[in-house]
Design an enzyme around this catalytic site. Structure first.
Site, short mmCIF file in Angstrom:
data_model
loop_
_atom_site.label_atom_id
_atom_site.label_comp_id
_atom_site.label_asym_id
_atom_site.label_seq_id
_atom_site.Cartn_x
_atom_site.Cartn_y
_atom_site.Cartn_z
N GLY A 11 0.84 -1.21 0.00
CA GLY A 11 0.00 0.00 0.00
C GLY A 11 0.87 1.25 0.00
O GLY A 11 1.85 1.32 0.74
N ARG A 72 0.75 -5.00 -5.01
CA ARG A 72 0.84 -6.18 -4.14
C ARG A 72 0.96 -7.34 -5.13
O ARG A 72 0.05 -7.59 -5.89
CB ARG A 72 -0.42 -6.32 -3.29
CG ARG A 72 -0.69 -5.11 -2.39
CD ARG A 72 -1.87 -5.37 -1.47
NE ARG A 72 -2.45 -4.16 -0.96
CZ ARG A 72 -2.00 -3.49 0.11
NH1 ARG A 72 -0.95 -3.94 0.76
NH2 ARG A 72 -2.61 -2.41 0.53
N ASP A 103 4.96 -4.88 6.02
CA ASP A 103 5.47 -6.21 6.38
C ASP A 103 5.40 -7.22 5.24
O ASP A 103 6.28 -8.08 5.11
CB ASP A 103 4.81 -6.74 7.66
CG ASP A 103 3.30 -6.77 7.58
OD1 ASP A 103 2.74 -6.25 6.58
OD2 ASP A 103 2.68 -7.31 8.49
N THR A 126 4.26 2.52 5.49
CA THR A 126 2.85 2.11 5.52
C THR A 126 2.11 3.06 6.45
O THR A 126 2.67 3.47 7.47
CB THR A 126 2.67 0.66 6.03
OG1 THR A 126 1.29 0.47 6.41
CG2 THR A 126 3.52 0.33 7.24
N ASP A 128 -0.23 2.24 8.30
CA ASP A 128 -0.74 1.50 9.46
C ASP A 128 0.17 1.55 10.69
O ASP A 128 -0.27 1.24 11.79
CB ASP A 128 -0.96 0.03 9.08
CG ASP A 128 -2.13 -0.15 8.12
OD1 ASP A 128 -2.84 0.83 7.86
OD2 ASP A 128 -2.32 -1.29 7.63
N ASP A 130 2.28 -0.50 11.62
CA ASP A 130 2.29 -1.80 12.30
C ASP A 130 3.58 -2.59 12.04
O ASP A 130 3.54 -3.80 11.82
CB ASP A 130 1.06 -2.62 11.86
CG ASP A 130 1.01 -2.83 10.36
OD1 ASP A 130 1.73 -2.13 9.62
OD2 ASP A 130 0.24 -3.69 9.90
N ARG A 172 -5.54 -2.84 9.05
CA ARG A 172 -6.02 -4.20 8.82
C ARG A 172 -5.75 -5.10 10.03
O ARG A 172 -6.60 -5.87 10.44
CB ARG A 172 -5.32 -4.75 7.58
CG ARG A 172 -5.99 -5.90 6.93
CD ARG A 172 -5.31 -6.25 5.64
NE ARG A 172 -3.93 -5.77 5.57
CZ ARG A 172 -3.27 -5.54 4.46
NH1 ARG A 172 -3.86 -5.72 3.31
NH2 ARG A 172 -2.02 -5.15 4.48
O1 F6P Z 1 -1.59 0.13 3.42
C1 F6P Z 1 -2.20 -0.58 4.43
C2 F6P Z 1 -3.66 -0.51 4.22
O2 F6P Z 1 -3.97 0.83 4.22
C3 F6P Z 1 -4.52 -1.25 5.24
O3 F6P Z 1 -4.82 -0.53 6.39
C4 F6P Z 1 -5.75 -1.56 4.43
O4 F6P Z 1 -6.40 -2.67 4.93
C5 F6P Z 1 -5.17 -1.84 3.10
O5 F6P Z 1 -4.03 -1.05 2.99
C6 F6P Z 1 -6.09 -1.60 1.93
O6 F6P Z 1 -5.34 -1.72 0.78
P1 F6P Z 1 -5.82 -1.88 -0.71
O7 F6P Z 1 -7.15 -1.25 -0.83
O8 F6P Z 1 -4.77 -1.20 -1.49
O9 F6P Z 1 -5.84 -3.34 -0.98
#
Ligand code: F6P
Length: 323
Positions: A11, A72, A103, A126, A128, A130, A172
């Site tokens: 992300g 991703r 991660d 990120t 998040d 995390d 997430r």
């Molecule tokens: O980048 C992390 C994050 O923002 C998470 O908090 C969220 O669940 C996810 O990405 C959503 O990502 P995408 O919509 O790009 O799959």
């Protein structure tokens, strides 16, 4: 070290461009060729990369997103996919690699590092926050400010209409955004994945909060065990027949926008440090920041250890809960 490749992966997060700029400029300072690969590991597999110069990173420090693109990449999880990536890095005579991501990206970097002898440095990027081994990840501060700004606006309408609002924020697997936004916005309740959600308790909290009050804000981390904001609202609704309830999912606005000064500074420092670590011969490490100080730990611990929000932040909210 003659050529350093860099990717942004997973992300996107505000500040990634500041980091790219810093890596490119530091490489050029040391007469190293910075080689940007597009769309993370996917670009390695597809052989899409470009040598970067000063003009490529002009005026990008304030821009959200990533000029290199990100993805991703499922194919990189396969041995065949990774072999294509390895072939590309060899063909391009890359001497070192910097991976900016979360991660999932670090897991990819760690696996690649085991299959190919190439020094790799990870930079935590990120929203998040995390990632173990750092106080801040690139993008977290900006996202948090975006969330707080949105909650302040929702508070205006919530209090005018005497409503209880369930606001879903990203995260997430972790409650960093939710918890910190709750403190900063003065939210009445917060639900995070790190604590089990008890619907009966939440109902009682909302009833108590609303005695003589105009509104309630309940922040819900998307990864909460009780569900998202809509689901939580549906669960409490039968027990709160006289309440005017609404939900709002903030979504991807949290990932965009111009990075905050803090994110730009962290990103710039980490980017420059990554090049210096590679020049010093370091490998398989992730850069972190504690207070004002940059640090390193192994990419492996960045993946395997779990980052959890400060307990004192959870405690303070309990003490400040409105009666
Ligand atoms: O980048 C992390 C994050 O923002 C998470 O908090 C969220 O669940 C996810 O990405 C959503 O990502 P995408 O919509 O790009 O799959």
């Amino acid at each position: 070290m003659k050529k350093i490749a860099l990717i942004t992966s997973g992300g996107d997060s505000p500040g990634m461009n500041a980091c790219i700029r810093s890596i490119v400029k530091t490489c050029l300072f040391y007469n190293i060729i910075p080689f940007g690969i597009y769309d993370g590991f996917q670009g390695m597999i597809d052989k899409r990369g470009v040598e970067l110069g000063y003009s490529d990173v002009d005026n990008i420090i304030y821009r959200g997103g990533t000029i290199l693109g990100t993805a991703r990449c499922e194919e990189f999880r396969t041995a065949e996919g990774r072999q294509k990536a390895i072939n590309f890095l060899k063909e391009e005579s890359v001497d070192g690699l910097v991976v900016i991501g979360g991660d999932g990206s670090f897991t990819g970097a760690y696996t690649l590092g085991k299959e190919m002898s190439i020094p790799i440095i990870g930079i935590p990027g990120t929203i998040d926050n995390d990632i173990f081994g750092t106080d801040h990840t690139i993008g977290f501060d900006t996202a948090l400010n975006t969330v707080v700004d949105a909650i302040d606006k929702i508070r205006d309408t919530a209090s005018s209409h005497h409503r209880a609002f369930f606001i879903e924020v990203m995260g997430r697997d972790a409650g960093f955004i939710a918890l910190n936004a709750a403190i900063a916005s003065g939210a009445e309740s917060v639900l995070i994945p790190e604590e089990l959600t008890n619907i009966d308790k939440l109902v009682e909290e909302i009833k108590t909060q609303n005695k003589g009050r105009r509104s309630s804000i309940i922040i819900v981390a998307e990864g909460d065990d009780g569900g998202g904001a809509k689901e939580i609202l549906e669960k409490v609704k039968p027990f709160l027949p006289n309440y005017d309830l609404r939900f709002s999912v903030l979504g991807h606005i949290q990932r965009g926008g111009s990075p905050s000064a803090l994110d730009r500074i962290i990103a710039t420092r980490m980017g420059s440090y990554s090049v210096e670590l590679l020049i010093e011969g370091k490998s398989n490490c992730m850069i972190g920041v504690y207070g004002e100080t940059l640090s390193t730990c192994s990419i492996e611990s960045g993946i395997k250890e779990h980052a959890v929000p400060e307990q004192s932040k959870i405690d303070i909210l309990k003490k400040l809960r409105t009666q």
